[in-house]
Write a protein that holds these residues in place. Sequence first.
Motif, PDB file in Angstrom:
ATOM      1  N   VAL A  76      38.678  17.828 -15.767  1.00  0.00           N
ATOM      2  CA  VAL A  76      38.405  18.548 -17.010  1.00  0.00           C
ATOM      3  C   VAL A  76      38.275  17.597 -18.209  1.00  0.00           C
ATOM      4  N   HIS A  77      39.017  16.491 -18.159  1.00  0.00           N
ATOM      5  CA  HIS A  77      38.949  15.540 -19.275  1.00  0.00           C
ATOM      6  C   HIS A  77      37.581  14.883 -19.359  1.00  0.00           C
ATOM      7  N   ARG A  78      36.928  14.735 -18.226  1.00  0.00           N
ATOM      8  CA  ARG A  78      35.576  14.156 -18.210  1.00  0.00           C
ATOM      9  C   ARG A  78      34.532  15.223 -18.534  1.00  0.00           C
ATOM     10  N   VAL A  79      34.742  16.419 -17.955  1.00  0.00           N
ATOM     11  CA  VAL A  79      33.780  17.502 -18.188  1.00  0.00           C
ATOM     12  C   VAL A  79      33.684  17.812 -19.686  1.00  0.00           C
ATOM     13  N   ASP A  80      34.824  17.780 -20.365  1.00  0.00           N
ATOM     14  CA  ASP A  80      34.825  18.059 -21.810  1.00  0.00           C
ATOM     15  C   ASP A  80      34.094  16.985 -22.603  1.00  0.00           C
ATOM     16  N   GLN A  81      33.856  15.854 -21.980  1.00  0.00           N
ATOM     17  CA  GLN A  81      33.073  14.795 -22.638  1.00  0.00           C
ATOM     18  C   GLN A  81      31.672  14.695 -22.028  1.00  0.00           C
ATOM     19  N   ASP A  82      31.256  15.807 -21.414  1.00  0.00           N
ATOM     20  CA  ASP A  82      29.919  15.882 -20.789  1.00  0.00           C
ATOM     21  C   ASP A  82      29.715  14.850 -19.696  1.00  0.00           C
ATOM     22  N   LYS A  83      30.814  14.488 -19.041  1.00  0.00           N
ATOM     23  CA  LYS A  83      30.682  13.557 -17.904  1.00  0.00           C
ATOM     24  C   LYS A  83      30.876  14.318 -16.600  1.00  0.00           C
ATOM     25  N   GLN A  84      30.527  13.691 -15.518  1.00  0.00           N
ATOM     26  CA  GLN A  84      30.679  14.287 -14.190  1.00  0.00           C
ATOM     27  C   GLN A  84      32.098  13.999 -13.658  1.00  0.00           C
ATOM     28  N   PRO A  85      32.622  14.866 -12.823  1.00  0.00           N
ATOM     29  CA  PRO A  85      33.927  14.573 -12.205  1.00  0.00           C
ATOM     30  C   PRO A  85      33.882  13.262 -11.406  1.00  0.00           C
ATOM     31  N   ALA A  86      35.057  12.648 -11.270  1.00  0.00           N
ATOM     32  CA  ALA A  86      35.129  11.332 -10.621  1.00  0.00           C
ATOM     33  C   ALA A  86      34.623  11.369  -9.183  1.00  0.00           C
ATOM     34  N   CYS A  87      34.892  12.468  -8.467  1.00  0.00           N
ATOM     35  CA  CYS A  87      34.476  12.531  -7.060  1.00  0.00           C
ATOM     36  C   CYS A  87      32.958  12.531  -6.954  1.00  0.00           C
ATOM     37  N   VAL A  88      32.299  13.207  -7.896  1.00  0.00           N
ATOM     38  CA  VAL A  88      30.841  13.279  -7.870  1.00  0.00           C
ATOM     39  C   VAL A  88      30.261  11.878  -8.109  1.00  0.00           C
ATOM     40  N   GLU A  89      30.821  11.197  -9.101  1.00  0.00           N
ATOM     41  CA  GLU A  89      30.359   9.833  -9.399  1.00  0.00           C
ATOM     42  C   GLU A  89      30.560   8.917  -8.201  1.00  0.00           C
ATOM     43  N   ALA A  90      31.747   9.029  -7.586  1.00  0.00           N
ATOM     44  CA  ALA A  90      32.047   8.167  -6.436  1.00  0.00           C
ATOM     45  C   ALA A  90      31.100   8.450  -5.278  1.00  0.00           C
ATOM     46  N   CYS A  91      30.812   9.723  -5.066  1.00  0.00           N
ATOM     47  CA  CYS A  91      29.909  10.095  -3.968  1.00  0.00           C
ATOM     48  C   CYS A  91      28.513   9.546  -4.239  1.00  0.00           C
ATOM     49  N   ASN A  92      28.090   9.665  -5.493  1.00  0.00           N
ATOM     50  CA  ASN A  92      26.764   9.118  -5.848  1.00  0.00           C
ATOM     51  C   ASN A  92      26.718   7.605  -5.660  1.00  0.00           C
ATOM     52  N   GLU A  93      27.812   6.941  -6.094  1.00  0.00           N
ATOM     53  CA  GLU A  93      27.854   5.476  -5.963  1.00  0.00           C
ATOM     54  C   GLU A  93      27.828   5.043  -4.500  1.00  0.00           C
ATOM     55  N   SER A  94      28.400   5.876  -3.634  1.00  0.00           N
ATOM     56  CA  SER A  94      28.406   5.531  -2.198  1.00  0.00           C
ATOM     57  C   SER A  94      27.023   5.717  -1.591  1.00  0.00           C
ATOM     58  N   GLY A  95      26.138   6.366  -2.360  1.00  0.00           N
ATOM     59  CA  GLY A  95      24.773   6.544  -1.883  1.00  0.00           C
ATOM     60  C   GLY A  95      24.524   7.846  -1.150  1.00  0.00           C
ATOM     61  N   HIS A  96      25.585   8.661  -0.963  1.00  0.00           N
ATOM     62  CA  HIS A  96      25.396   9.896  -0.191  1.00  0.00           C
ATOM     63  C   HIS A  96      24.872  11.047  -1.047  1.00  0.00           C
ATOM     64  N   LYS A  97      25.259  11.034  -2.289  1.00  0.00           N
ATOM     65  CA  LYS A  97      24.789  12.063  -3.229  1.00  0.00           C
ATOM     66  C   LYS A  97      24.922  13.472  -2.635  1.00  0.00           C
ATOM     67  N   ALA A  98      26.123  13.744  -2.133  1.00  0.00           N
ATOM     68  CA  ALA A  98      26.329  15.017  -1.444  1.00  0.00           C
ATOM     69  C   ALA A  98      26.830  16.117  -2.380  1.00  0.00           C
ATOM     70  N   ILE A  99      27.266  15.740  -3.592  1.00  0.00           N
ATOM     71  CA  ILE A  99      27.870  16.748  -4.475  1.00  0.00           C
ATOM     72  C   ILE A  99      27.043  16.934  -5.735  1.00  0.00           C
ATOM     73  N   VAL A 100      26.702  18.192  -6.009  1.00  0.00           N
ATOM     74  CA  VAL A 100      26.044  18.516  -7.279  1.00  0.00           C
ATOM     75  C   VAL A 100      27.041  19.303  -8.112  1.00  0.00           C
ATOM     76  N   PHE A 101      27.291  18.824  -9.337  1.00  0.00           N
ATOM     77  CA  PHE A 101      28.229  19.502 -10.230  1.00  0.00           C
ATOM     78  C   PHE A 101      27.462  20.046 -11.419  1.00  0.00           C
ATOM     79  N   GLY A 102      27.827  21.217 -11.887  1.00  0.00           N
ATOM     80  CA  GLY A 102      27.131  21.737 -13.066  1.00  0.00           C
ATOM     81  C   GLY A 102      27.583  23.119 -13.463  1.00  0.00           C
ATOM     82  N   ASP A 103      26.802  23.690 -14.365  1.00  0.00           N
ATOM     83  CA  ASP A 103      27.117  24.997 -14.928  1.00  0.00           C
ATOM     84  C   ASP A 103      26.378  26.076 -14.143  1.00  0.00           C
ATOM     85  N   MET A 104      27.129  26.934 -13.479  1.00  0.00           N
ATOM     86  CA  MET A 104      26.509  27.986 -12.655  1.00  0.00           C
ATOM     87  C   MET A 104      25.847  29.055 -13.523  1.00  0.00           C
TER      88      MET A 104
END
Lengths: 401, 250
Positions: free
Chosen positions: B188-216
Motif C-alpha cells: 500500500v505504501h508503494r501503491v499510494d505513490q503510484d508505484k507497483q507492488p514489490a512482487c510485481v516489480e520482482a516478477c518483471n525483473e525476473s523476466g516472467h512478467k506473470a503479474i499484472v497489477f492495477g485498478d479493476m
Amino acid sequence: MKKLHYQEIEGNSSKFFLLVGILGCIILFALGATYYMEHHGHHVTGMTNQVVWGMPHVFAIFLIICASGALNIASIGTVFGKSMYKPLARLSCLLALALLAGGLAVLVLDLGRPDRLIVAMTYYNFKSIFAWNIYLYTGFFAIVIVYIWTMMDRTVSKYYKIAGTTAFIWRLALTTGTGSIFGFLVARQAYDAAIMAPMFIVMSFSFGLAAFLLVLMFSYQWTERELGDKVVIRLKNLLGVFVAGVMYFVIAKHLTNLYATEHHAVEAFILSDGGMITKLFWIVQLGLGSILPLILLYSPKTANSRNAIISACSLILVGGIAQVYVILIGGQLFPLQLFPGMEVSSSFFDGVVNTYSPTPAEILLGLGGIALSLIIVTFAVKFLKFLPVSLADDVVDPHHS
Amino acid sequence: MASNEKEGAPVNTRREFLVKISAAGALTITPGLFLYKVAEAKSDNELASANKRWGMLIDTARCADGCNACVEGCNKEHGLTGHGREATDAQWMRKVTVTDKSIGKTISLPIMCQHCENPPCADVCPTGASFKRKDNIVLVDKHICIGCRYCMMACPYKARSFIHEELSNQKSYSPRGKGTVESCTFCVHRVDQDKQPACVEACNESGHKAIVFGDMKDPNSELSVALKTSSSRQIRADLGLNPGVRYKNF
C-alpha cells in the motif's frame, strides 16, 4: 419438612488451607507460564501459523461452555419451577460466574497483546461474533450477579423470577455465541456448521452439570454437611440424559458430514486417520467421556454409588476437554482446501496435515483457569451464604416422609 | 461628546482587534495549509478512493515452477527475514504447487492475501483492526490488533501470519509488531505513490512478467483489459468473497 438455611463455611480447617494453597500455586505457575509465553512470544508454545489456537483456547472454551451449563441448575428451579433445585441455585450461579471468569482469564492471557484488553473493550466491530461475545460475557456477569442478589436479599426477591428467566435466556444466547465462533468459520472444513450452536448448548448442559455435581459433592463432603440422596440421584439422572443428548448431536453432525462427499476427507481424518485426534474422539470423548459415564450413572450396580457418580462426572469433564480439543485442534490440523480435489504443496504447509504438540506452559495456563474458577468458589462460599447448611432429603423434598 | 468618544473608542478598538486577529490568523494558517499540501501530495480521499479497486491478475502459464522472485521481492520489501522457524515465521506470499492428479498437470502460483471484497478476516475481527480500505486493500491496523488470531481462523487462503517473536530492523513504511497479525498489504505504501507492488516489480525483473497489477474499476487499465480479454478464476470462488487477485490459465 425442615427449614432451608444458608450459611458460610467455616473455612479454617487444614483441608481448606491445603485446597487454597494448591489452587494458589497452580495460579502462580499459570501466571509464570503466561509471562514466559508473552515475553518470548508465541514461538515458545506449540501454536504456529497453522494451528493458531491451541491448548489455552481448549481450556478457555471448555470453561465457558461449563459456565453457562452450571447456571442450568438455578434455571430449572426458577424458570421451570422445580422446587428441589431451588436450594442449589445460589451455588449454581456462583459456579457459573467463577467458571466464566476462569475461562475468560485464560482467553485474555493468551492474546498476542493481552495488554490491549482495553482496546477490546473500546473498539467494536459489530459484525464480529467475538465482539458480540464480549457483550454476552459481560452481560452474563451482570445478570447473574443481580440474580444472586434477588435470591439473597428479600427486599428484591420479587424480581427473582424475572432475573432467573433473563439469565436463562442470556445463557442460551451466550452458548450460541460460543458455538458460533466455529459455526461462522466458512473457510474451515471441520467447522462452518449451524449445528455447532445447539451442540454447544447441549454440551454445556452436560459439562456444566458434571462440574456442578462434583463441586457440590466435594464441598458437602469436606464441610461435613449433609447431602441427601434425593438431590444427588435427581441430578445424576438428569446428567445421563444430557450426556446422551451430546452423543446424539455428535452422531448427527458426523453422519450429516459423511453424506456429503466434500466432507469425506475431513471426516476420514477425524474418525479414522487422525492419529491422536482419532484416538481422542473414539477413546476419550466417546468411550471414557460418554459411554462409560452412562453405564456408571444408570447401571443398577453403580447407580446409587457416590464414588461411581464422582467418577462419571470426572470422566464427562475429561471427555468434554477431549471433545473441545477434537473440534478445535482437529479442525485446524486438517489442511485448508484451497483447491478442492487437487494435490497442493508449498513452503507454508499447504495440503499437509499439520502437527500440534501443546507445551507445558500452555497446559499450565489452562489449568490456571480451572484453579482460578475453583478458588473463586472456595472464597465465595467462605464469605457469603451460598451453601445450604443441609441438603438432606427431608430439607429438599417437601413430600419426604 | 468627549465622553461619547471615550465610550466609542473601545468599540472601535475591539472591531479593529477582531479584524486584525482574523487576518493574522489567516496569514498564519494559510502557509501551513500549503505546506501540508506539499508534504502530503495527495488528500486522504485521493489516497484511498472508492472509485478504485486494486487487483491483480496472475498468469500461471508465465509463473515458473521453482521461481521465487515475487516471494523474495515481498520479503525484502517488508523485511520478512524469519528466524529459521518455518512453522512460526511470517510468510505474506508463498508459491504453491498444484497438481491435478487425474490429468497429471502441475502448475505453480503465488498465493497471498486475496484482498476480498467481502473479507472474512474483517468480518470476524472483534476490534475492527482488520479492515478494508475504500480502494479494497485489506489491511491490519497494528495499533488495535489484540492478537486474538480469529482472522487467521477465518481466512480461507491461509494468507495471514502471527508475529510469534520479537522483531528487529523493521522497515519504517511497513511496521510490524510481536503479538499482532499481518498479511500482504498490496504494498500500500508503494501503491499510494503510484508505484507497483514489490512482487510485481520482482516478477518483471525476473523476466516472467506473470503479474499484472492495477485498478479493476478503471476500464482502460492494463488489468481491466487483461481481465476482459482472457478467462480467469478466483480461488475458492464458491465462498462468494470476490477476491481482488485472479488467476489466468488455470
